[in-house]
Design an enzyme around this catalytic site. Structure first.
Site, PDB file in Angstrom:
ATOM      1  N   LEU A   1       0.894  -1.052   0.254  1.00 24.44           N
ATOM      2  CA  LEU A   1       0.007   0.008  -0.028  1.00 24.44           C
ATOM      3  C   LEU A   1       0.886   1.296  -0.132  1.00 24.44           C
ATOM      4  CD1 LEU A   1      -2.496  -0.955   2.804  1.00 24.44           C
ATOM      5  CD2 LEU A   1      -3.118  -0.962   0.350  1.00 24.44           C
ATOM      6  N   HIS A   2       0.667   2.220  -0.861  1.00 23.14           N
ATOM      7  CA  HIS A   2       1.396   3.375  -0.948  1.00 23.14           C
ATOM      8  C   HIS A   2       0.773   4.602  -1.566  1.00 23.14           C
ATOM      9  CE1 HIS A   2       2.378   2.481  -5.025  1.00 23.14           C
ATOM     10  NE2 HIS A   2       2.613   3.756  -5.462  1.00 23.14           N
TER      11      HIS A   2
END
Length: 388
Positions: A228-229
């Site tokens: 996730l980013h």
């Protein structure tokens, strides 16, 4: 100075640009402008292919030692690597500073062909700096479209494609997107994606992958890999907590290499407790990450690059986003799911027969080509002005 925009330029100006681009490409005068970890990974095959014939201007847009040093160590050695240190916050300020820094860096090279990859702020800065200097511009990974105007990268893609003298489209769908926007066919080459070459070069052999899993207490097809980013997911406390809760409820172990941006958000929003059920790792070097991805039962991610990589690794991915610019994998290698309970439901469907899905995906070719994109890109640069 007026902006020169590829097909929109006067014929005599455009002919001069393209003639120079062909001569300079053959002479090795290509400058790759980039600024993020994925760009470095995807451009590394071109760096190897061009050798001393290229230089790299790296803005430092997403600089973080835990990400950058691991990738930089795997790149071809070069004394023509410029690090600009553009780390200012905010899109507008970052873009402005990057344009000025790239413009100054380009002045060091004798009339190069400028090549940018993807849809980052650094890519747009490189495109605008090249345009201002009336240098030939090549866009690698051209023609991707999410048709989601809320996505900052969508604006970058469109602008770069319309500025570029050569649009290197990974797929036929990308080519059609460009043609639909009245970009002339002579400015487009379907090349495949350099990610295939980068992945095949970086993927450790089976025995090394098994050793890496053993150290982590993992087994093949016995865990889920998550990343996730994206700001839309990790900069919103409600959305981030919802995604982390869904990951924590999955029955197999969930491995989460924690991106620096995500780590900061978890601490800022007080969500550290939601990491407890997960196997949290530091950011991985590219080969180690590929090893984890290749052996996972399922990948859950908001990354664009992972959507391409799974088609080579033959693994399924749940894309946790509201839109995607890579629909080529939808239905075969992955599904698009917004943050929320749909993540768990979709994961259950993929985890019901991991061996069966692995065997089915093994026979589906990647839409991103056969691993010869770098050669096709260089051929396209050299052939832009071949007599017709």
């Amino acid at each position: 100075m007026s902006i020169v925009t590829g097909a929109g330029a006067p014929l005599e100006v455009r002919a001069d640009l393209l003639t120079r681009s062909r001569r300079q490409a053959k002479a090795g005068g290509v400058v790759l402008v980039c600024g993020t970890r994925p760009e470095l990974i995807k451009l590394s095959p071109l760096m190897k292919y061009l050798g001393d014939g290229c230089a790299v201007v790296y803005t430092g847009q997403h600089y973080d030692e835990s990400l950058y040093s691991r990738i930089r160590a795997d790149l071809p050695s070069s004394n023509r690597f410029r690090e600009l240190g553009v780390t200012v916050d905010g899109r507008a300020a970052q873009l402005g500073q990057a344009i000025g820094a790239v413009d100054k860096a380009l002045a060091e090279f004798p009339r190069p062909v400028v090549l940018v990859q993807g849809d980052t702020t650094s890519a747009l800065a490189g495109a605008l700096a090249a345009n201002a200097r009336e240098l030939p511009l090549v866009h690698v990974e051209a023609g991707l479209r999410s048709h989601d105007r809320a996505m900052p990268e969508e604006h970058n893609r469109v602008l770069i494609d319309h500025l570029a003298d050569l649009c290197c489209a990974p797929t036929e769908l990308n080519r059609r997107n460009l043609v639909a926007e009245n970009i002339s066919a002579e400015r487009i080459a379907v090349t495949g994606n350099t990610v295939v070459e980068a992945l095949l070069a970086g993927l450790p052999p089976a025995a090394a992958r098994a050793d890496l899993l053993s150290v982590r207490g993992l087994r093949r097809d016995g865990y889920v890999l998550a990343t996730l980013h994206r700001p839309e997911n990790v900069d919103d406390p409600a959305r981030l907590s919802e995604i982390l809760r869904e990951l924590g409820r999955l029955p197999p172990p969930v491995v989460l290499p924690l991106h620096p941006r995500t780590s900061k958000s978890v601490r800022r929003f007080g969500l550290t407790r939601l990491l407890v059920p997960l196997l949290v790792l530091e950011p991985q070097a590219y080969p180690a990450f590929l090893a984890l991805a290749a052996e996972a039962a399922l990948i859950i991610s908001d990354s664009g690059g992972i959507q391409e990589e799974v088609s080579v690794l033959k693994r399924p991915v749940i894309v946790v986003r509201r839109s995607t610019e890579r629909p080529e994998i939808s239905g075969d290698f992955g599904t698009l799911v917004p943050p929320g309970p749909g993540i768990g439901a979709e994961a259950a469907a993929w985890l019901d027969d991991v061996a069966g899905h692995r065997e089915r995906l093994r026979h589906i070719p990647s839409p991103y080509g056969d691993g010869a994109a770098s050669r096709r890109i260089v051929d396209a640069i050299e052939g832009m002005t071949s007599p017709r």
